[in-house]
Write a protein that holds these residues in place. Structure first.
Motif, short mmCIF file in Angstrom:
data_model
loop_
_atom_site.label_atom_id
_atom_site.label_comp_id
_atom_site.label_asym_id
_atom_site.label_seq_id
_atom_site.Cartn_x
_atom_site.Cartn_y
_atom_site.Cartn_z
N HIS A 192 29.07 30.52 39.12
CA HIS A 192 30.21 29.45 38.98
C HIS A 192 30.33 29.05 40.40
O HIS A 192 30.23 29.72 41.37
N PHE A 193 30.49 27.93 40.40
CA PHE A 193 30.58 27.05 41.67
C PHE A 193 32.12 26.54 41.48
O PHE A 193 32.68 25.69 40.72
N SER A 194 32.82 26.64 42.57
CA SER A 194 34.21 26.28 42.81
C SER A 194 34.66 26.01 43.89
O SER A 194 34.39 26.49 45.04
N GLU A 195 34.99 24.53 43.87
CA GLU A 195 35.40 23.88 45.16
C GLU A 195 34.27 24.00 46.27
O GLU A 195 33.47 22.81 46.29
N THR A 196 34.09 24.99 46.98
CA THR A 196 32.94 24.61 48.19
C THR A 196 32.13 25.92 48.04
O THR A 196 31.28 26.32 48.87
N SER A 197 32.41 27.04 47.07
CA SER A 197 31.50 28.13 47.18
C SER A 197 30.80 28.35 45.84
O SER A 197 31.50 28.23 44.83
N TRP A 198 29.88 29.27 45.86
CA TRP A 198 29.24 29.84 44.67
C TRP A 198 29.73 31.28 44.51
O TRP A 198 29.69 32.10 45.35
N TYR A 199 29.69 31.59 43.10
CA TYR A 199 30.32 33.12 42.76
C TYR A 199 29.34 33.29 41.69
O TYR A 199 28.81 32.60 40.97
N LEU A 200 29.07 34.77 41.50
CA LEU A 200 28.54 35.40 40.58
C LEU A 200 29.25 36.41 39.53
O LEU A 200 30.10 37.10 39.93
N LYS A 201 29.31 36.03 38.36
CA LYS A 201 30.04 36.85 37.42
C LYS A 201 29.28 37.72 36.69
O LYS A 201 28.00 37.40 36.03
N GLY A 202 29.51 39.10 36.71
CA GLY A 202 28.76 39.92 36.16
C GLY A 202 29.48 41.27 35.73
O GLY A 202 30.73 41.42 36.05
N PHE A 203 28.97 42.35 35.17
CA PHE A 203 29.33 43.48 34.77
C PHE A 203 28.88 44.68 35.88
O PHE A 203 27.71 44.79 36.07
N CYS A 204 29.88 45.15 36.71
CA CYS A 204 29.36 45.86 37.60
C CYS A 204 29.27 47.48 37.35
O CYS A 204 30.20 47.86 36.53
N LEU A 205 28.28 48.19 37.37
CA LEU A 205 27.90 49.48 36.95
C LEU A 205 28.81 50.37 37.67
O LEU A 205 29.07 51.48 36.96
N HIS A 206 28.98 50.25 39.06
CA HIS A 206 29.70 51.27 39.60
C HIS A 206 31.28 51.25 39.33
O HIS A 206 31.83 52.35 39.35
N ARG A 207 31.83 50.09 39.23
CA ARG A 207 33.23 49.93 38.58
C ARG A 207 33.35 49.90 37.25
O ARG A 207 34.65 50.14 36.81
N GLN A 208 32.37 49.87 36.49
CA GLN A 208 32.47 49.82 35.07
C GLN A 208 33.31 48.70 34.63
O GLN A 208 34.20 49.04 33.54
N SER A 209 33.23 47.68 35.15
CA SER A 209 34.22 46.41 34.73
C SER A 209 33.66 45.20 35.25
O SER A 209 32.76 45.31 36.07
N TYR A 210 34.05 43.98 34.64
CA TYR A 210 33.44 42.74 35.02
C TYR A 210 34.43 42.37 36.61
O TYR A 210 35.24 42.66 36.77
N ARG A 211 33.27 41.89 37.04
CA ARG A 211 33.70 41.34 38.58
C ARG A 211 33.07 40.08 38.86
O ARG A 211 32.06 39.69 38.31
#
Length: 302
Positions: free
Chosen positions: A169-188
């Motif tokens: 995901h690109f927002s304004e000036t930065s790139w982000y990755l959306k995914g499921f974190c196995l350590h947190r057991q939730s989407y991050r």
């Protein structure tokens, strides 16, 4: 040139031209006529509707039904799409985008008018440096491979993560990755510039029932309505971000802007960027928090 690249190039040329001879293809790709004949056989076996024309003006063509319907996309339409892609290319920094642009350029007649719109973005050095991270993320999403990396949060704390990658995901000036974190057991959501030691694992995963829109909504900060006096010199910036209806006349020196903004350091940083051209007037609770933020900033230089 690799065979796959040559085959794609042949298709794009045939989409643009009616008939191309074996000799023309051989000279263009610097290969033998026999190689071109094998390429045409490969394309035919791949269900690409190639046909041959015999005679002195013979060669190869592609069925009209396979070409872009001119009633749907004409040269002007393609030029408009290329204008958008060409401008965004500096942000997307993707080989796939460049290939797409080259393919579409091949579909436009060389004598067509040049685009009347030009898009430019800051050519920040960091964008090119983040390319390897972006590429690994793209490959991992497509291949459904787990990725591991060290993540540095906004407080400087580093944690090791194992993630199922789902979307860039690109927002304004930065790139982000959306995914499921196995350590947190939730989407991050992870900011790519905070990722170090990224690795794509051989282990794959079965995609979860990932609701992107719901996930995106969960990361929206709570917004507060504020009123601020703004100088004429920054009026255009508020129009671009919030629209003309957010601004009304106030005095000969200032406009009154009513906007929604986070009541946190992100919102404070944005407002502070306008310096003395902006003064928050209400609500008082926001004014007080913003004032404390500025005092802490000044303390750094006391």
């Amino acid at each position: 040139m690799e065979k796959v690249e040559r085959l794609i190039s042949i298709i794009m040329i045939l989409l643009k031209k009616d008939i191309v001879s074996t000799k023309e293809f051989a000279q263009l790709f610097n290969v033998s006529k026999r190689t071109i004949l094998r390429d045409m056989e490969t394309l035919s076996l791949s269900n690409i509707p190639i046909y041959s024309v015999h005679g002195i003006h013979g060669g190869y063509g592609i069925m009209d039904e396979y070409k872009v319907d001119k009633r749907l996309l004409n040269s002007s339409d393609l030029e408009n799409i290329l204008t958008a892609l060409g401008g965004l290319e500096q942000i997307l920094i993707s080989e796939e985008v460049e290939i797409t642009i080259r393919k579409m350029e091949a579909m436009i007649h060389p004598k067509s008018r040049k685009g009347s719109i030009q898009l430019s973005f800051y050519n920040w050095k960091g964008r090119s440096e983040i390319l390897p991270t972006l590429k690994i993320c793209q490959e991992s999403i497509v291949g459904k491979n787990l990725i591991s990396f060290d993540y540095i949060d906004k407080n400087g704390m580093t944690t090791n993560r194992m993630v199922e990658p789902y979307q860039l995901h690109f927002s304004e000036t930065s790139w982000y990755l959306k995914g499921f974190c196995l350590h947190r057991q939730s989407y991050r959501t992870f900011k790519l510039s905070r990722i170090d030691n990224l690795n794509m694992n051989e282990e794959t995963f079965n995609p979860r029932d990932y609701a992107l829109e719901q996930d995106a909504a969960s990361y929206q900060p709570q917004l507060v309505a504020i009123k601020a006096l703004i100088a004429p010199g920054i009026k255009d910036q508020f129009i671009e971000r919030y629209g003309r209806k957010s601004i009304e006349s106030h005095s000969s020196e200032y406009y009154l802007a009513t906007i929604q903004i986070p009541q946190n350091p992100i919102g404070f940083q944005f407002l502070a960027s306008f310096g003395t051209n902006l003064e928050i007037v209400e609500p008082k609770s926001y004014v007080e928090e913003f004032r404390n933020y500025l005092l802490k900033m000044v303390d750094k230089y006391s």
